[in-house]
Design an enzyme around this catalytic site. Structure first.
Site, PDB file in Angstrom:
ATOM      1  N   CYS A  40     -43.656  11.345  35.745  1.00 23.63           N
ATOM      2  CA  CYS A  40     -42.976  12.532  34.868  1.00 23.63           C
ATOM      3  C   CYS A  40     -42.013  13.255  35.887  1.00 23.63           C
ATOM      4  CB  CYS A  40     -43.768  13.592  33.940  1.00 23.63           C
ATOM      5  SG  CYS A  40     -43.601  15.019  33.201  1.00 23.63           S
ATOM      6  N   HIS A  41     -42.774  14.674  36.147  1.00 23.05           N
ATOM      7  CA  HIS A  41     -42.230  15.307  37.247  1.00 23.05           C
ATOM      8  C   HIS A  41     -42.955  14.804  39.222  1.00 23.05           C
ATOM      9  CE1 HIS A  41     -40.600  17.971  34.173  1.00 23.05           C
ATOM     10  NE2 HIS A  41     -39.565  18.185  35.186  1.00 23.05           N
TER      11      HIS A  41
END
Length: 183
Positions: free
Chosen positions: A112-113
């Site tokens: 994800c991030h």
């Protein structure tokens, strides 16, 4: 997959803003495979996980990152959430640990991030990876090739985009761990 009973996997997070499923589902997969997960953070105590923007469970930290050594682990997992990697990339000990882990040749898996921390560690130049779509410009600006796939493995680096990709992410992590790193 080979027996992972002697393997130890570090999960590195900030104190807050961790996407719960991106921590708990890979954690459970590591445990079910027979390896030992350990929660590292910038401080001791507890960390706060989130289900998107809503507070979820708290998890006890096993060790502060300043006290952790790359040699003690066989793999590193970097869960996402927006605030988690944003905070991690401002912590010198966390950034150095990530940089040293990638340099060791051992498996590093980020979802994800979490690639924000990889960018700060200056380890994405020339690598192909994926992430949450909003990071693609940041990754390209740091010298990476960004692709939109559920899981990407480039050497010892494994990346995925989002919670829906966790099954493929977990499979790649466990496969790499069973083979001792880069494939």
């Amino acid at each position: 997959m080979s027996d992972l009973n002697q393997k130890k996997v570090a999960f590195l997070v900030a104190n807050e803003g961790i996407e719960r499923v991106e921590l708990t589902e890979p954690w459970a997969a590591v445990e079910q495979a027979g390896a030992t997960p350990e929660l590292l953070s910038v401080q001791t105590g507890e960390v706060q996980t989130f289900d998107h923007l809503d507070k979820a469970e708290k998890r006890k930290v096993d060790k502060a990152i300043k006290d952790a050594k790359v040699d003690d682990y066989d793999a590193l997992v970097l869960p996402g959430g927006v605030a988690n990697p944003d905070a991690l990339r401002t912590d010198e000990d966390a950034v150095a640990f990530v940089r040293d882990f990638l340099a060791s040749g051992k498996t590093v898996a980020a979802i994800c991030h979490a690639p924000w921390t990889l960018i700060e560690a200056d380890v994405v130049q020339g690598k192909t990876l994926t992430s949450w779509p909003s990071l693609q410009t940041d990754l390209r600006n740091a010298g990476a090739e960004w692709v939109d796939q559920e899981v990407v493995q480039d050497g010892n680096l494994i990346t995925s985009r989002k919670p829906d990709d966790i099954p493929a992410f977990n499979n790649a992590l466990l496969e790499s761990l069973s083979h001792g790193g880069a494939s």
